[in-house]
Design a protein around this motif. Structure first.
Motif, short mmCIF file in Angstrom:
data_model
loop_
_atom_site.label_atom_id
_atom_site.label_comp_id
_atom_site.label_asym_id
_atom_site.label_seq_id
_atom_site.Cartn_x
_atom_site.Cartn_y
_atom_site.Cartn_z
N PHE A 76 0.88 -1.17 0.00
CA PHE A 76 0.00 0.00 0.00
C PHE A 76 0.92 1.22 0.00
CE2 PHE A 76 -2.89 -3.19 1.40
CZ PHE A 76 -4.18 -2.74 1.09
N ILE A 77 1.18 1.76 -1.20
CA ILE A 77 2.18 2.82 -1.29
C ILE A 77 1.65 4.05 -2.00
CG2 ILE A 77 4.17 1.29 -1.16
CD1 ILE A 77 4.29 1.15 -4.14
N ASN A 78 0.35 4.13 -2.15
CA ASN A 78 -0.21 5.24 -2.91
C ASN A 78 -0.88 6.28 -2.02
OD1 ASN A 78 -0.83 6.52 -5.42
ND2 ASN A 78 -2.95 5.87 -5.17
N ASN A 79 -1.34 5.87 -0.84
CA ASN A 79 -2.15 6.75 0.00
C ASN A 79 -1.42 7.13 1.28
OD1 ASN A 79 -4.44 6.85 -1.73
ND2 ASN A 79 -4.98 4.78 -1.06
N ASN A 80 -2.11 7.88 2.10
CA ASN A 80 -1.59 8.32 3.40
C ASN A 80 -1.14 7.11 4.21
OD1 ASN A 80 -1.11 9.35 5.93
ND2 ASN A 80 -2.99 10.55 6.03
N PRO A 81 0.15 6.97 4.54
CA PRO A 81 0.62 5.75 5.19
C PRO A 81 0.29 5.69 6.68
CG PRO A 81 2.46 7.25 4.87
CD PRO A 81 1.27 7.87 4.19
N ILE A 82 -0.12 6.79 7.30
CA ILE A 82 -0.40 6.73 8.73
C ILE A 82 -1.89 6.65 9.02
CG2 ILE A 82 1.72 7.98 9.31
CD1 ILE A 82 -0.03 10.44 9.88
N SER A 83 -2.70 6.55 7.99
CA SER A 83 -4.13 6.39 8.18
C SER A 83 -4.51 4.94 7.97
CB SER A 83 -4.91 7.27 7.20
OG SER A 83 -6.28 6.93 7.20
N GLN A 84 -5.16 4.35 8.95
CA GLN A 84 -5.53 2.95 8.84
C GLN A 84 -6.60 2.74 7.77
OE1 GLN A 84 -5.46 0.85 12.54
NE2 GLN A 84 -7.01 -0.62 11.86
N GLU A 85 -7.31 3.79 7.42
CA GLU A 85 -8.32 3.66 6.37
C GLU A 85 -7.69 3.57 5.00
OE1 GLU A 85 -10.97 6.91 6.73
OE2 GLU A 85 -11.83 6.26 8.65
N THR A 86 -6.58 4.26 4.78
CA THR A 86 -5.94 4.25 3.47
C THR A 86 -4.75 3.29 3.40
OG1 THR A 86 -4.56 6.13 4.10
CG2 THR A 86 -6.63 6.61 2.98
N ALA A 87 -4.15 2.97 4.52
CA ALA A 87 -3.05 2.01 4.59
C ALA A 87 -3.30 1.13 5.81
CB ALA A 87 -1.70 2.71 4.70
N PRO A 88 -4.06 0.05 5.64
CA PRO A 88 -4.49 -0.77 6.78
C PRO A 88 -3.32 -1.28 7.60
CG PRO A 88 -5.59 -1.43 4.75
CD PRO A 88 -4.52 -0.49 4.36
N LEU A 89 -3.61 -1.60 8.85
CA LEU A 89 -2.61 -2.18 9.73
C LEU A 89 -2.04 -3.44 9.09
CD1 LEU A 89 -1.21 -2.18 12.53
CD2 LEU A 89 -3.11 -3.59 13.37
N GLY A 90 -0.73 -3.49 8.99
CA GLY A 90 -0.06 -4.61 8.35
C GLY A 90 0.25 -4.39 6.89
N SER A 91 -0.19 -3.26 6.34
CA SER A 91 0.15 -2.96 4.94
C SER A 91 1.63 -2.64 4.84
CB SER A 91 -0.71 -1.82 4.41
OG SER A 91 -0.41 -0.62 5.10
N LEU A 92 2.16 -2.80 3.64
CA LEU A 92 3.61 -2.77 3.48
C LEU A 92 4.05 -1.65 2.55
CD1 LEU A 92 4.26 -6.60 3.09
CD2 LEU A 92 4.34 -5.21 5.18
N GLU A 112 -12.24 -2.62 -14.34
CA GLU A 112 -12.02 -2.45 -12.90
C GLU A 112 -10.54 -2.22 -12.64
OE1 GLU A 112 -12.46 -4.85 -8.65
OE2 GLU A 112 -12.96 -5.84 -10.54
N VAL A 113 -10.22 -1.11 -12.00
CA VAL A 113 -8.83 -0.81 -11.65
C VAL A 113 -8.46 -1.60 -10.41
CG1 VAL A 113 -7.21 0.98 -10.97
CG2 VAL A 113 -8.98 1.49 -12.67
N LEU A 114 -7.36 -2.35 -10.49
CA LEU A 114 -6.93 -3.21 -9.38
C LEU A 114 -5.74 -2.63 -8.62
CD1 LEU A 114 -7.02 -6.61 -11.30
CD2 LEU A 114 -8.80 -5.68 -9.81
N SER A 115 -5.01 -1.73 -9.25
CA SER A 115 -3.70 -1.36 -8.73
C SER A 115 -3.68 0.01 -8.06
CB SER A 115 -2.68 -1.37 -9.87
OG SER A 115 -3.09 -0.48 -10.91
N TYR A 116 -4.81 0.51 -7.58
CA TYR A 116 -4.81 1.84 -7.00
C TYR A 116 -3.83 1.94 -5.84
CZ TYR A 116 -6.38 6.10 -4.71
OH TYR A 116 -6.41 7.33 -4.14
N ASP A 117 -3.69 0.88 -5.06
CA ASP A 117 -2.82 0.93 -3.88
C ASP A 117 -1.35 1.03 -4.23
OD1 ASP A 117 -4.94 0.78 -2.02
OD2 ASP A 117 -5.07 -1.38 -2.32
N ILE A 118 -0.98 0.71 -5.49
CA ILE A 118 0.42 0.84 -5.91
C ILE A 118 0.52 1.75 -7.13
CG2 ILE A 118 1.06 -1.42 -4.98
CD1 ILE A 118 1.06 -2.40 -7.94
N GLU A 119 -0.39 2.66 -7.27
CA GLU A 119 -0.51 3.44 -8.50
C GLU A 119 0.69 4.36 -8.76
OE1 GLU A 119 -3.64 6.77 -9.44
OE2 GLU A 119 -4.46 4.80 -9.99
#
Length: 821
Positions: free
Chosen positions: A13-29, A526-533
């Motif tokens: 999860f490298i696209n969104n706010n890294p300190i928000s659990q909503e955009t980068a869930p706990l355990g995201s890398l 369907e876009v699949l890669s938003y988290d690594i966009e």
């Protein structure tokens, strides 16, 4: 107050706010290098790759196919077959790419392999056969002589018609028939019943594997009635080397009417002439859909049609000439194939003279040995004005040729101005074969797709539709047959970035587009890669991004997209690995690769590397799966933990491992002057004089996004972490800890509790001797990385034979205060 936080590791999860659990869930890398997330909440090290072929295969490898149970490789202009052990046999040469932007594309149908090339569609009928042109050439014109003695059947005062077709039965038992010849009509104006001696010209790409079938009509009622075009088989001739040398075939038709055979497939009562089995078009892409073969971005044979307006007098005369592609055919008082002369007839009515002269011209064009680029066909139909001729190039996609005459006004259109053949180059068309006949493609069976200004880049067939990628959008073809096929625009806002990234996966089409990695189905895109966009978007400015390619790993539920990270790279150095079930991305680094395939025979991945060798996935389900490249050497001697080899090449580094049988050790020092290596452990029983393997570790790296305990504003004192493994088959992992107050990772080692170490315990047993390799390891946060609003953890494996399945991390911390300095 101590608190516990359990972290189940997920994908990138490298696209969104890294300190928000909503955009980068706990355990995201933030990093997940050389790992897979094939099970929910479990991250594992990937398997390694070994050299499958040590030899360099030809030149630049562009494509890898699978045919039957073997790999087929296109390298430069050559096709190679895998012998099953990494050795390769050349099957063909002169097979070039259709276009620098398109790799060779292939389909399997009727047990044959069909693939694109710069000279049209090619095929393999078996793993040991030669590469052939797909399709059967159209039959050429013929001549006839009446014989009025012997086995006669042709009554006087009647007419009869003939057509012939060329055919073959391929190695797999498929009967293939080509397009029929123009109709040859004979009249028996003599006083005796007769039979017919026939001679038909042969095209230049037939062999002794071909036969010619001769079809004949019933005789007409009288000389004034045109014979029917309902034809039946009168005989068949297998071609001989003599026929091929002569460039014609003879047949004496002595078949009485009662013994005529099957009907010609193009009879009006059968499929009709419009459904003739024309050869497949030149195409840049190909796919198989509901037993139809679809050819995309096409060209046909070049065609040009003109008519003789008349002969003699004001028309075409003896001494006049027609020049086609620098071959000059001259009107004369008789026919001479060797001299390229054709008879200008003046003994009949004007219409008869016109027809006979045009027939003679066609015959000389097709039989003249100096002509290697074109054929001629008489194309005036019954009841139409005689004298029409069509010139065709011999190959699909051939360059245009010119037709001129020194008496151009004797033709329509005038040949004073060069007439140019047109191959109907149609980058936006798809041609569709007959059902279950990939080599039979009637010229009318095509459909345009969107604007002609935008070529088709890729066609991907699923179970119920075909997706067609163009610059002006993604189109969908649906239907059950040519009559019901329909093409609709599915999405106009998504453009394919890399044609080789579009593949079938999980009955959807996955592709790398300007929207990122997408899944295309009848429901839309369907876009699949938003988290690594972010890194994917950066790649769009890379001029070499079109070199990206993808492989579907169905049994691992993964789509693997390989991309070049820099403009300077001609190969791909990074792979983004998407798992369909866990909906996660990780990243791989296999070195530089440029083509790949999942071999369905052994269910392993194979890739072509930058050195034009093939590497193969390790998949033995033991310790030997977990390293990449290996270098062989011979053990000269050993003392304790010092091993002397015959050679230590520069590629061998400290941190690599050495193995022989069940003995595996880490290299901790190298003396290249004496070819001596120092290893971290002592083994008895090294076999002197035998081969050892010097192996490169897989560089595994995992970095978590900030762990905030769902409160990034609160100060915390991180105390300790427990790492829980479902499989802990490693000797050592490197751990790193940091906080927002100290960005530098403070490192510590995580050692397994095994007394023997990895490689010395049978796979599947734990280090303590129980039946499971599950384990947990607790370690303290380093003092320099305890206080902060959030913390991150790095896990690295840089030793060969290490593997793990990490289920989660349990973190103990104290909540201190929301105030900090």
């Amino acid at each position: 107050m101590d608190q516990t936080l359990t972290v189940n590791l997920q994908g990138l999860f490298i696209n969104n706010n890294p300190i928000s659990q909503e955009t980068a869930p706990l355990g995201s890398l933030k990093e997940a290098l050389n790992t897979v997330v094939n099970r929910q909440g479990i991250i594992s090290s990937r398997r390694g790759f070994s050299n499958y072929s040590n030899e360099i295969i030809g030149g630049d490898i562009s494509s890898i196919f699978q045919y039957k149970d073997k790999l087929i490789i296109h390298s430069e202009d050559r096709i190679f077959r895998d012998e099953g052990s990494g050795s390769w046999t050349q099957l063909a040469t002169g097979i070039n790419l259709v276009d620098p932007e398109y790799k060779l594309r292939s389909v399997q149908s009727k047990n044959n392999l069909y693939f694109t090339s710069d000279t049209g569609i090619k095929k393999l009928e078996s793993l040991t056969s030669n590469v052939k042109d797909a399709g059967i050439p159209k039959a050429l014109n013929g001549n006839a002589v009446l014989i009025d003695s012997g086995a006669t059947w042709f009554p006087t005062g009647t007419n009869v018609a003939y057509r012939v077709v060329i055919g073959t039965k391929d190695i797999n038992g498929n009967l293939l028939l080509g397009s029929p010849s123009q109709r040859l009509i004979l009249s028996n104006t003599g006083t005796n019943e007769a039979y017919v001696d026939l001679t038909f010209n042969l095209p230049d790409n037939v062999t002794t594997e071909n036969f010619v079938q001769i079809y004949r009509s019933e005789t007409s009622l009288n000389i004034d009635v045109e014979p029917s075009d309902e034809l039946k088989l009168a005989g068949e001739v297998r071609l001989t080397n003599t026929d091929l040398t002569n460039r014609y075939v003879n047949f004496s038709d002595k078949t009485i009417p009662e013994l005529l055979g099957v009907s010609l497939y193009t009879n009006q009562s059968q499929e009709s002439l419009i459904n003739a089995n024309d050869v497949p078009p030149f195409a840049k892409d190909i796919c198989q859909y509901k037993n139809f073969t679809i050819y995309a971005n096409t060209k046909l044979v070049g065609r040009a049609t003109f008519s003789f307006l008349g002969v003699n007098g004001d028309g075409f005369n003896i001494g006049d000439s027609i020049t086609i592609d620098d071959v000059t055919y001259t009107g004369a008082s008789g026919n001479s194939s060797a001299l390229a002369q054709f008879e200008v007839v003046n003994s009949g009515t004007p219409a008869q003279n016109l027809e006979a002269t045009a027939y003679n011209f066609v015959d000389i064009v097709n039989s003249h040995s100096g002509n290697t680029s074109h054929y001629a066909f008489y194309t005036s139909s019954a009841g139409s004005i005689p004298g029409q001729v069509t010139i065709e190039t011999r190959n699909t996609g051939a360059s245009a040729i010119e037709i001129t005459s020194n008496n151009g006004s004797a033709f329509l259109p005038s040949l004073d101005t060069p007439l140019i053949t047109d191959n109907d180059e149609s980058p936006n068309k798809i041609y569709i074969s007959k059902l279950d006949q990939p080599e039979a493609v009637p010229t009318y069976q095509f459909l345009p797709v969107g604007s002609k200004n935008f070529p088709i880049l890729r066609v991907i067939a699923l179970r119920d539709s075909v997706f067609i990628f163009k610059k002006d959008g993604i189109y969908e073809l649906t239907g059950e047959n040519f009559q019901s096929f329909r093409i609709n625009l599915l999405d106009s806002s998504t453009q394919l970035v890399a044609p080789e990234s579009a593949i079938t996966f999980a009955n959807n089409c996955f592709a790398f587009t300007d929207q990122g990695i997408v899944s295309v189905s009848s429901s839309g895109v369907e876009v699949l890669s938003y988290d690594i966009e972010t890194p994917l978007i950066h790649l769009l400015s890379n001029s070499n991004v079109k070199k990206s390619f993808a492989v579907a790993y169905d049994s691992e539920r993964s789509y693997l997209l390989f991309v070049p990270s820099k403009n300077t790279l001609n190969e791909c150095d990074i792979a983004y690995v998407y798992n369909q079930f866990t909906n996660t991305f990780t990243q791989w680094n296999l070195g530089l690769v440029k083509a790949g395939i999942l071999n369905r025979t052994d269910n392993k991945l194979y890739f072509a590397d930058a050195d034009n060798r093939i590497i193969k996935e390790r998949k033995s389900f033991n310790s030997s799966d977990y390293y990449d490249k290996e270098i062989e050497a011979t053990l000269v001697s050993f003392t304790n933990n010092e091993l002397v080899l015959n050679e230590v090449v520069l590629e061998v580094k400290i941190g690599d491992s050495i193995s022989q049988g069940s003995r595996n050790a880490l290299i901790i020092d190298i003396d290249r002057n004496t070819n001596t290596i120092l290893v971290d452990r002592v083994f008895e029983g090294w076999e002197v004089g035998q081969t050892v393997k010097l192996v490169k570790p897989i560089d595994v790296r995992i970095v978590t996004n900030p762990i905030t305990a769902n409160n990034p504003s609160s100060m915390k004192n991180f105390l300790q972490a427990t790492f829980m493994f479902n499989n802990s088959s490693f000797r050592k992992l490197s751990l790193g800890f940091n906080t927002n107050f100290n960005d530098t990772f403070i490192k510590t080692d995580l050692n397994s509790s095994s007394n023997l170490g990895w490689g010395q315990i049978p796979w599947g047993q734990s280090w303590g001797g129980s039946s499971s390799s599950s384990a947990s390891f607790r370690t303290f946060f380093p003092s320099e990385a305890t206080r902060g609003l959030w913390a991150s953890i790095k896990i690295e494996s840089k030793q060969a034979f290490n593997s793990f399945d990490l289920m989660g991390i349990s973190i103990y911390y104290d909540g201190i205060s929301e105030r900090f300095r």
